[in-house]
Design a protein around this motif. Structure first.
Motif, PDB file in Angstrom:
ATOM      1  N   LEU A 117      17.821   2.682   1.010  1.00 39.63           N
ATOM      2  CA  LEU A 117      17.561   1.885  -0.607  1.00 39.63           C
ATOM      3  C   LEU A 117      16.777   0.740  -0.563  1.00 39.63           C
ATOM      4  CD1 LEU A 117      21.127   1.919  -1.970  1.00 39.63           C
ATOM      5  CD2 LEU A 117      19.668   3.518  -2.283  1.00 39.63           C
ATOM      6  N   ARG A 118      16.925  -0.202  -0.180  1.00 40.57           N
ATOM      7  CA  ARG A 118      16.150  -1.537   0.538  1.00 40.57           C
ATOM      8  C   ARG A 118      14.398  -1.187   1.531  1.00 40.57           C
ATOM      9  NH1 ARG A 118      21.036  -2.749   2.570  1.00 40.57           N
ATOM     10  NH2 ARG A 118      19.864  -3.300   4.444  1.00 40.57           N
ATOM     11  N   SER A 119      14.553  -0.335   2.397  1.00 36.61           N
ATOM     12  CA  SER A 119      13.007  -0.496   3.217  1.00 36.61           C
ATOM     13  C   SER A 119      12.109   0.814   2.334  1.00 36.61           C
ATOM     14  CB  SER A 119      13.829   0.622   4.125  1.00 36.61           C
ATOM     15  OG  SER A 119      14.793  -0.575   5.247  1.00 36.61           O
ATOM     16  N   ILE A 120      12.653   1.731   1.436  1.00 37.81           N
ATOM     17  CA  ILE A 120      11.312   2.064   1.010  1.00 37.81           C
ATOM     18  C   ILE A 120      11.191   1.561  -0.270  1.00 37.81           C
ATOM     19  CG2 ILE A 120      10.831   4.364  -0.687  1.00 37.81           C
ATOM     20  CD1 ILE A 120      13.590   6.061   0.939  1.00 37.81           C
ATOM     21  N   PRO A 121      11.601   0.749  -0.692  1.00 35.86           N
ATOM     22  CA  PRO A 121      10.608  -0.153  -1.444  1.00 35.86           C
ATOM     23  C   PRO A 121       9.412  -1.109  -1.068  1.00 35.86           C
ATOM     24  CG  PRO A 121      12.643   0.418  -2.267  1.00 35.86           C
ATOM     25  CD  PRO A 121      12.869   0.991  -1.431  1.00 35.86           C
ATOM     26  N   THR A 122      10.309  -1.207  -0.014  1.00 36.01           N
ATOM     27  CA  THR A 122       9.624  -3.002   0.709  1.00 36.01           C
ATOM     28  C   THR A 122       8.333  -1.907   1.393  1.00 36.01           C
ATOM     29  OG1 THR A 122      10.967  -3.852   0.879  1.00 36.01           O
ATOM     30  CG2 THR A 122       9.526  -4.286   2.222  1.00 36.01           C
ATOM     31  N   ILE A 123       8.312  -1.119   2.356  1.00 36.97           N
ATOM     32  CA  ILE A 123       7.377  -0.868   2.785  1.00 36.97           C
ATOM     33  C   ILE A 123       6.376   0.144   1.591  1.00 36.97           C
ATOM     34  CG2 ILE A 123       6.427   1.274   4.635  1.00 36.97           C
ATOM     35  CD1 ILE A 123       8.844  -1.355   5.599  1.00 36.97           C
ATOM     36  N   LEU A 124       7.223   0.778   0.905  1.00 34.06           N
ATOM     37  CA  LEU A 124       6.037   1.083  -0.463  1.00 34.06           C
ATOM     38  C   LEU A 124       4.781   0.440  -1.038  1.00 34.06           C
ATOM     39  CD1 LEU A 124       7.909   3.956  -2.330  1.00 34.06           C
ATOM     40  CD2 LEU A 124       5.821   4.579  -0.437  1.00 34.06           C
ATOM     41  N   SER A 125       5.918  -0.807  -1.148  1.00 32.16           N
ATOM     42  CA  SER A 125       4.869  -2.400  -1.784  1.00 32.16           C
ATOM     43  C   SER A 125       3.727  -2.408  -0.794  1.00 32.16           C
ATOM     44  CB  SER A 125       5.833  -3.437  -1.963  1.00 32.16           C
ATOM     45  OG  SER A 125       5.666  -4.619  -2.295  1.00 32.16           O
ATOM     46  N   TYR A 126       4.214  -2.584   1.080  1.00 31.78           N
ATOM     47  CA  TYR A 126       2.857  -3.437   1.485  1.00 31.78           C
ATOM     48  C   TYR A 126       1.841  -1.670   1.900  1.00 31.78           C
ATOM     49  CZ  TYR A 126       5.751  -6.888   3.459  1.00 31.78           C
ATOM     50  OH  TYR A 126       6.480  -7.932   3.566  1.00 31.78           O
ATOM     51  N   ALA A 127       1.915  -0.273   1.096  1.00 35.53           N
ATOM     52  CA  ALA A 127       1.240   0.399   1.582  1.00 35.53           C
ATOM     53  C   ALA A 127       0.627   0.744   0.830  1.00 35.53           C
ATOM     54  CB  ALA A 127       1.754   1.670   1.536  1.00 35.53           C
ATOM     55  N   GLU A 128       1.445  -0.204  -1.044  1.00 35.75           N
ATOM     56  CA  GLU A 128      -0.067  -0.100  -1.893  1.00 35.75           C
ATOM     57  C   GLU A 128      -1.594  -1.601  -1.228  1.00 35.75           C
ATOM     58  OE1 GLU A 128       0.509  -1.069  -6.620  1.00 35.75           O
ATOM     59  OE2 GLU A 128       1.873  -1.801  -5.096  1.00 35.75           O
ATOM     60  N   THR A 129      -0.493  -2.670  -0.978  1.00 36.53           N
ATOM     61  CA  THR A 129      -1.466  -3.298  -0.856  1.00 36.53           C
ATOM     62  C   THR A 129      -2.590  -2.548   0.591  1.00 36.53           C
ATOM     63  OG1 THR A 129       0.152  -5.255  -0.760  1.00 36.53           O
ATOM     64  CG2 THR A 129      -1.366  -5.604   0.166  1.00 36.53           C
ATOM     65  N   LEU A 130      -2.106  -2.239   1.260  1.00 33.50           N
ATOM     66  CA  LEU A 130      -2.944  -2.085   2.388  1.00 33.50           C
ATOM     67  C   LEU A 130      -3.769  -0.737   2.154  1.00 33.50           C
ATOM     68  CD1 LEU A 130      -3.449  -1.799   5.368  1.00 33.50           C
ATOM     69  CD2 LEU A 130      -2.366   0.040   6.051  1.00 33.50           C
ATOM     70  N   ALA A 131      -3.644  -0.027   1.221  1.00 31.08           N
ATOM     71  CA  ALA A 131      -4.762   0.992   0.874  1.00 31.08           C
ATOM     72  C   ALA A 131      -5.519   0.886  -0.325  1.00 31.08           C
ATOM     73  CB  ALA A 131      -3.873   1.715  -0.471  1.00 31.08           C
ATOM     74  N   ARG A 132      -5.402  -0.888  -1.131  1.00 32.42           N
ATOM     75  CA  ARG A 132      -6.701  -1.413  -1.877  1.00 32.42           C
ATOM     76  C   ARG A 132      -6.750  -2.099  -0.484  1.00 32.42           C
ATOM     77  NH1 ARG A 132      -2.980  -4.104  -4.384  1.00 32.42           N
ATOM     78  NH2 ARG A 132      -3.894  -6.103  -3.668  1.00 32.42           N
ATOM     79  N   VAL A 133      -6.663  -3.162   0.161  1.00 36.93           N
ATOM     80  CA  VAL A 133      -7.574  -4.233   1.317  1.00 36.93           C
ATOM     81  C   VAL A 133      -8.417  -3.534   2.277  1.00 36.93           C
ATOM     82  CG1 VAL A 133      -7.242  -5.921   2.369  1.00 36.93           C
ATOM     83  CG2 VAL A 133      -5.676  -5.795   0.178  1.00 36.93           C
ATOM     84  N   SER A 134      -7.454  -1.863   2.750  1.00 34.88           N
ATOM     85  CA  SER A 134      -7.992  -1.751   4.748  1.00 34.88           C
ATOM     86  C   SER A 134      -7.956  -0.363   3.902  1.00 34.88           C
ATOM     87  CB  SER A 134      -7.678  -2.282   5.265  1.00 34.88           C
ATOM     88  OG  SER A 134      -7.923  -3.464   4.973  1.00 34.88           O
ATOM     89  N   PRO A 135      -8.378   0.266   3.087  1.00 39.75           N
ATOM     90  CA  PRO A 135      -7.617   2.099   2.822  1.00 39.75           C
ATOM     91  C   PRO A 135      -8.062   2.860   4.498  1.00 39.75           C
ATOM     92  CG  PRO A 135     -10.466   1.267   1.895  1.00 39.75           C
ATOM     93  CD  PRO A 135      -9.450  -0.134   2.050  1.00 39.75           C
ATOM     94  N   GLU A 136      -9.304   2.346   5.081  1.00 40.08           N
ATOM     95  CA  GLU A 136      -9.131   3.338   6.212  1.00 40.08           C
ATOM     96  C   GLU A 136      -7.961   2.821   7.500  1.00 40.08           C
ATOM     97  OE1 GLU A 136     -11.470   5.851   5.723  1.00 40.08           O
ATOM     98  OE2 GLU A 136     -11.408   5.678   4.014  1.00 40.08           O
ATOM     99  N   ALA A 137      -7.330   2.133   7.060  1.00 41.84           N
ATOM    100  CA  ALA A 137      -6.194   1.574   7.956  1.00 41.84           C
ATOM    101  C   ALA A 137      -5.913   2.234   8.156  1.00 41.84           C
ATOM    102  CB  ALA A 137      -5.552   0.497   8.210  1.00 41.84           C
ATOM    103  N   TRP A 138      -4.597   2.608   9.442  1.00 42.29           N
ATOM    104  CA  TRP A 138      -3.441   3.432   9.959  1.00 42.29           C
ATOM    105  C   TRP A 138      -2.167   2.657   9.773  1.00 42.29           C
ATOM    106  CZ3 TRP A 138      -3.020   8.786  10.150  1.00 42.29           C
ATOM    107  CH2 TRP A 138      -3.674   9.145  10.964  1.00 42.29           C
ATOM    108  N   LEU A 139      -1.274   3.266   8.983  1.00 37.35           N
ATOM    109  CA  LEU A 139       0.285   2.571   9.367  1.00 37.35           C
ATOM    110  C   LEU A 139       1.191   3.104   9.859  1.00 37.35           C
ATOM    111  CD1 LEU A 139       1.771   1.270   5.838  1.00 37.35           C
ATOM    112  CD2 LEU A 139       3.059   1.969   7.448  1.00 37.35           C
TER     113      LEU A 139
END
Length: 452
Positions: A117-139
């Motif tokens: 319940l806590r982890s999914i929204p947190t990691i999705l938020s980080y993934a959204e930022t990563l996709a915007r800032v460094s879209p070719e990076a692996w998570l």
């Protein structure tokens, strides 16, 4: 190459940094950025990492930040290892679950659901930022429950994400040490879900050596298989992920959790002793002493891993550490991936990725834990075919729960959350699921927000 650790202020981060520094020349690593929302602890762990880098020759820069966009700028790889709600959140999950007579374990069953319940929204938020800032990076996600979080990432369209877990490759590591062979000379066949996987073959030079290993009492006693009675392992005829203990010995696991301190309470006590000593060493400007204090803590923490599983299970931690990437744990899995993706030697390893037809009976989009081939072209799950009935029944049941959980979190739906817990083999009851959902949502309202 820039490598980012989200959760870089965590107490496992120095182990990751140490492993990454050892491989820096092979991976082309130039910077490790530790990112965390806890500025005070990040400063402390950053000082330890800086000392490790100095001892390694200083070729790799260590940076720290509390800002995700700054961390992700020019990143090639990001490892997420965070615990939303902290250790107190884990303890709340454990105690709420146990109060209803079900397992309180952060990746499995009701407490694993609460962590999601806590982890999914947190990691999705980080993934959204990563996709915007460094879209070719692996998570690379290591945040628990790793399989559920990775499923949510993939469902949200983050295709350059993969779940990692050192326990997925336990059989490969253990058999390599048993036969005194390089780990990569063992070709394991892993299938299932995160913390619910099986290894049904382990080939060396084309011959399956797993039956011989499982027939050897000393092999079983010297590995994490010791958490199971030998006849249980042999009845399956497979290497069992150690977290299957919580399914196959469910009553004992619940009783052990209720009788003594939970794992979260044990770790909190260890941390409460460690952090003041680390801060004292730092204040005394003695990074060498601080590292000595840290590694003594890590040995003590590892020594209590799954110690509650059986009366004679004290050596389980040592066995697990010894067989896991020469003690590198999840860092070893992540760094093996980086080397292969960077163009190094291709590897075969167990990962959490979309099924894509690898395991019969599961959807292509289902994130599964399965053997994969990895090289500079990417990550490819290997064909497994049909699961045996006994193992397949459990995998399919828990995957159904996972689908419902990810949907419940996406829609913030109480009704779906209840259905998810009722579907889980370790809950299976509306009379337990309904109050559990209400108590978890109330306990973690600051992290999960309002639900319908």
């Amino acid at each position: 190459m820039k490598l980012v650790v989200v959760g870089g202020g965590g107490l496992r981060a120095p182990l990751f940094v140490e492993a990454a520094l050892r491989r820096a020349a092979r991976t082309g690593l130039t910077e490790i950025c530790l990112m965390d929302v806890d500025a005070a602890q990040l400063e402390l762990i950053g000082a330890l990492a800086t000392e490790l880098a100095r001892r390694a020759g200083g070729a790799v820069a260590i940076s720290t930040t509390t800002d995700a966009e700054t961390a992700f700028a020019d990143a090639s790889y990001v490892v997420t290892t965070v615990r939303p709600g902290g250790i107190d959140g884990r303890i709340a999950d454990e105690r709420i679950a146990l109060s209803h007579g079900v397992l309180g374990q952060e990746t499995t069953g009701a407490a694993g659901f609460a962590m999601a319940l806590r982890s999914i929204p947190t990691i999705l938020s980080y993934a959204e930022t990563l996709a915007r800032v460094s879209p070719e990076a692996w998570l690379f996600n290591f945040t628990n429950p790793a399989g559920l979080v990775t499923q949510a990432l993939r469902d949200a369209g983050y295709s350059r994400s993969v779940g990692i877990c050192d326990s997925a490759n336990g059989a490969q590591s253990a058999i390599a040490k048993w036969l005194r062979l390089p780990e990569r000379s063992v070709r394991a066949e892993v299938f299932g879900l995160n913390h619910l996987s099986f290894t049904r073959r382990a080939e060396v030079a084309g011959r399956d050596v797993l039956p011989d290993a499982l027939a050897d009492d000393r092999f079983l006693a010297g590995t994490v298989q010791r958490v199971f009675a030998p006849h249980v392992v042999r009845r399956h005829g497979m290497w069992l992920n150690e977290y299957l203990y919580y399914y196959y010995y469910a009553d004992e696991a619940v009783a052990a959790g209720a009788a003594g301190p939970t794992r979260g309470e044990e770790i909190r006590a260890l941390n409460q002793r460690l952090l003041p000593r680390l801060r004292q060493a730092e204040l005394l400007a003695d990074p060498g002493q601080a590292l000595d204090v840290y590694f003594a803590y890590e040995r003590e923490r590892s020594a209590t891993y799954m110690q509650h599983t059986r009366d004679d299970a004290a050596p389980v931690a040592a066995a697990a550490a010894a067989q896991s990437h020469d003690g590198e744990g999840y860092a070893g899995v992540a760094l093996d991936l980086i080397e292969a993706l960077q163009g190094g030697t291709p590897i075969r390893t167990g990962l959490n990725v979309p099924n894509e037809g690898a395991i019969d009976g599961l959807r292509d989009s289902d994130v599964v834990e399965v053997s994969c081939m990895v090289d500079h072209h990417g990550i490819r799950p290997q064909p497994i075919g049909a699961m045996p009935d006994a193992q397949g029944y459990l995998v399919n049941s828990v995957k159904h729960y996972e689908r419902l959980t990810v949907q419940a979190v996406a829609e913030r739906s109480r009704a779906l959350a209840v259905e998810a817990l009722v579907a889980h083999p370790l809950v299976l009851s509306y009379s337990r699921a309904e109050p559990l959902v209400e108590k978890f949502l109330a306990a973690h309202a600051a992290h999960v927000g309002a639900w319908l």
